[in-house]
Write an enzyme that holds these catalytic residues in place. Structure first.
Site, mmCIF file in Angstrom:
data_model
loop_
_atom_site.group_PDB
_atom_site.id
_atom_site.type_symbol
_atom_site.label_atom_id
_atom_site.label_comp_id
_atom_site.label_asym_id
_atom_site.label_seq_id
_atom_site.Cartn_x
_atom_site.Cartn_y
_atom_site.Cartn_z
ATOM 1 N N SER A 300 8.897 1.972 -3.845
ATOM 2 C CA SER A 300 8.699 3.430 -3.864
ATOM 3 C C SER A 300 7.513 3.857 -4.711
ATOM 4 O O SER A 300 6.965 4.945 -4.527
ATOM 5 C CB SER A 300 9.973 4.115 -4.380
ATOM 6 O OG SER A 300 10.200 3.768 -5.734
ATOM 7 N N CYS A 302 4.785 1.758 -5.180
ATOM 8 C CA CYS A 302 3.700 0.848 -4.837
ATOM 9 C C CYS A 302 2.816 1.498 -3.777
ATOM 10 O O CYS A 302 3.323 2.065 -2.795
ATOM 11 C CB CYS A 302 4.268 -0.469 -4.312
ATOM 12 S SG CYS A 302 3.010 -1.674 -3.847
ATOM 13 N N GLY A 336 11.965 -4.331 -2.462
ATOM 14 C CA GLY A 336 11.261 -3.086 -2.211
ATOM 15 C C GLY A 336 11.857 -2.289 -1.074
ATOM 16 O O GLY A 336 12.359 -2.842 -0.085
ATOM 17 N N GLY A 358 14.293 -1.667 -7.888
ATOM 18 C CA GLY A 358 13.563 -1.180 -9.044
ATOM 19 C C GLY A 358 13.869 0.265 -9.362
ATOM 20 O O GLY A 358 14.687 0.585 -10.229
ATOM 21 N N SER A 359 13.247 1.185 -8.619
ATOM 22 C CA SER A 359 13.335 2.613 -8.947
ATOM 23 C C SER A 359 14.761 3.145 -8.940
ATOM 24 O O SER A 359 15.106 4.010 -9.748
ATOM 25 C CB SER A 359 12.471 3.422 -7.971
ATOM 26 O OG SER A 359 11.116 3.119 -8.159
ATOM 27 N N ARG A 383 7.393 3.110 -13.423
ATOM 28 C CA ARG A 383 6.013 2.873 -13.010
ATOM 29 C C ARG A 383 5.888 1.513 -12.357
ATOM 30 O O ARG A 383 6.567 0.559 -12.720
ATOM 31 C CB ARG A 383 5.059 2.967 -14.199
ATOM 32 C CG ARG A 383 5.242 1.899 -15.259
ATOM 33 C CD ARG A 383 4.282 2.105 -16.410
ATOM 34 N NE ARG A 383 4.354 1.025 -17.397
ATOM 35 C CZ ARG A 383 3.627 0.972 -18.509
ATOM 36 N NH1 ARG A 383 2.779 1.962 -18.785
ATOM 37 N NH2 ARG A 383 3.730 -0.032 -19.344
ATOM 38 N N MET A 385 4.044 -1.991 -11.621
ATOM 39 C CA MET A 385 3.339 -2.865 -12.545
ATOM 40 C C MET A 385 1.862 -3.012 -12.191
ATOM 41 O O MET A 385 1.098 -3.630 -12.928
ATOM 42 C CB MET A 385 4.016 -4.232 -12.613
ATOM 43 C CG MET A 385 5.439 -4.163 -13.156
ATOM 44 S SD MET A 385 5.650 -3.024 -14.548
ATOM 45 C CE MET A 385 4.519 -3.688 -15.761
ATOM 46 N N GLU A 414 -2.750 -0.052 -7.782
ATOM 47 C CA GLU A 414 -1.968 -0.233 -6.561
ATOM 48 C C GLU A 414 -0.525 0.206 -6.767
ATOM 49 O O GLU A 414 0.382 -0.189 -6.031
ATOM 50 C CB GLU A 414 -2.023 -1.693 -6.100
ATOM 51 C CG GLU A 414 -3.406 -2.126 -5.644
ATOM 52 C CD GLU A 414 -3.436 -3.541 -5.101
ATOM 53 O OE1 GLU A 414 -2.397 -4.001 -4.585
ATOM 54 O OE2 GLU A 414 -4.488 -4.188 -5.201
#
Length: 477
Positions: A300, A302, A336, A358-359, A383, A385, A414
């Site tokens: 989300s 990236c 992802g 992640g998010s 955020r 990476m 990116e």
């Protein structure tokens, strides 16, 4: 030109089901060739998602966390060690100090390691006593010696090495104690059993644990010079799996790194990625990995696809990579694009063995992200990476791998920095994810994840079908 699909482009077709209850299904899976999980969820190795607190919570829930690498080797190894010491049947190397240490030194050690008790050892390693918070609760003089405050050896209940769980529980109950040192005939300490660790076993029966009863944890590494030294420190701290994690995992850098790890450390668990093609899976498996992370540009936060034009929609990437993984006997981790439990079900149905998130976890209280308040609502910072802020902060955070000279004004990010709503404890979020997955298994008539992948049938939908899938024609409360 083939068509690439992602989660919102498809639905799973319901099947005849003999599943009576969601509790009848199993969510157990494999993270890698030799590491089992009780839920197929991995917390991402992002600096706003996974450090020791998140990894402990993930392992207790039956998943696993991967400690991010954007810190010094010493600190990352300490984060791994903190997870491994969070609970176990036997603490093999208990924290200890000498009788000549001061109260101030003991308190500093307790605070540093988050423990309420320390063994006290003579210089030759013999047990001298135990110092607990109960012994020092009302002490105010930081210069008092530990020898004056500890519970001495003659008043301690001990047990020999090899004591079983049942024997330890009986001794703890009989003598109403909380700590049981394991000592041999020469009073040399071989470990420590605590009542707290035994209680944790009952509280978290589905926790992901190694063969010593310690929580499982992964740790990320890069590919720059110095990564082998970092890997050695992480393995020494107890990391169960190393994750070679770079933006483009189907690269010579990643393949060489995997080969170097396998050559130096032999039979360890290695995960690498990220890739988006079957050939990427094959090349990493040939290099020596035990699992492959799949997903380029699907996160989300990236923007790799926007910046470079490269990527594969996540569902298509999983399907193609999972087919190669099945041929080679290597699990696939879908990394992802996971927002809902339905996305998890689709990823697993497409052939992934687990999903990395992640998010969706960055907003939990266990994540290390910064908390902010906006318009009276609580958020946490997340955020990528490869975001500008993460890239600029790396030298300051002190990874001791070799860092190239960078012209900061020419950095091409990116990833982005964003805020996500505060979601409470990670356990509450995982309950929703796993509960939804259990429902998905029942709709497919599958008793486990492997059967879901075999039975699943997808149907492509239109934008109208996507709108129909969510709330519509009503005003939500």
């Amino acid at each position: 030109m083939k068509i690439g699909l992602t989660f919102d482009d498809v639905l799973l077709i319901p099947k005849r089901s003999a599943v009576v209850s969601r509790q009848d299904v199993s969510t157990a899976t494999l993270l890698s060739r030799h590491i089992p999980l009780n839920i197929p969820i991995v917390s991402a190795n992002m600096d706003t998602v996974t450090e020791s607190r998140m990894a402990i919570a993930m392992a207790r829930a039956g998943g696993i966390g991967v400690i991010h690498r954007w810190m010094s080797t010493e600190r990352q190894a300490a984060e791994v060690a903190r997870v491994k010491r969070a609970e176990s049947f036997v603490v093999e190397k208990p924290y200890a100090l000498a009788p000549s240490a001061t109260l101030g030194q003991a308190q500093a050690m307790m605070t540093q390691h988050g423990t309420g008790g320390l063994l006290v050892l003579h210089p030759d390693g013999r047990l001298a006593g135990i110092l607990t918070t109960r012994d020092i609760r009302f002490e105010t003089d930081p210069e008092r010696l530990v020898a004056e405050l500890m519970t001495p050896r003659e008043r301690l209940v001990t047990a020999p090495p090899g004591t079983t769980l049942e024997q330890a529980m009986a001794l703890l109950h009989r003598y109403k104690i909380e700590k049981l040192p394991l000592v041999d005939a020469d009073d040399q300490v071989h470990g420590l059993i605590t009542a707290k660790d035994i209680l944790k076993r009952a509280l978290h029966p589905h926790a992901s644990k190694d063969n010593k009863g310690r929580l499982r944890v992964g740790a990320a590494i890069g590919v720059r010079p110095g990564f082998l030294d970092r890997a050695a420190a992480l393995l020494a701290a107890g990391a169960d799996v190393l994750v070679v994690d770079i933006a483009h995992g189907h690269s010579e850098n990643a393949i060489r790194a995997v080969g170097a790890l396998r050559q130096r450390f032999g039979n360890i668990e290695i995960i690498a990625g990220n890739v988006a093609t079957a050939q990427g899976v094959r090349d990493l498996v040939e290099a020596g990995v035990d699992a492959v992370k799949v997903g380029v540009g699907s996160g989300s936060i990236c923007i790799t696809r926007v910046v470079t034009g490269f990527g594969v929609p996540q569902l298509t990437a999983i399907i193609e990579c999972a087919a190669a993984g099945r041929e080679l006997g290597v699990p696939i981790i879908a990394d992802g694009g996971i927002r809902t439990s339905g996305d998890i079900a689709k990823a697993l149905a497409a052939g992934a063995s687990s999903v990395m998130i992640g998010s969706a976890l960055a907003g939990t209280q266990e994540s290390p992200g910064i908390t902010v308040i906006r318009n009276g609502r609580k958020y946490k910072v997340s955020r990528g990476m490869a975001s500008l802020s993460a890239t600029l902060s790396r030298p300051a955070e002190g990874p001791d791998e070799e860092v190239e000279e960078v012209e900061w004004e020419k950095v091409v990010a990116e990833g982005v920095e964003a805020t996500v709503p505060y979601r409470g404890s990670v356990d509450e979020v995982l309950q929703q994810f796993v509960g939804g997955l259990r429902s998905a298994l029942s709709y497919c008539g599958a008793l486990d994840i492997a059967e879901l992948a075999k039975k699943a049938e997808f149907v492509q939908i239109t934008n109208a079908g996507l709108r129909e899938s969510g709330p519509h024609d009503v005003e939500q409360l």
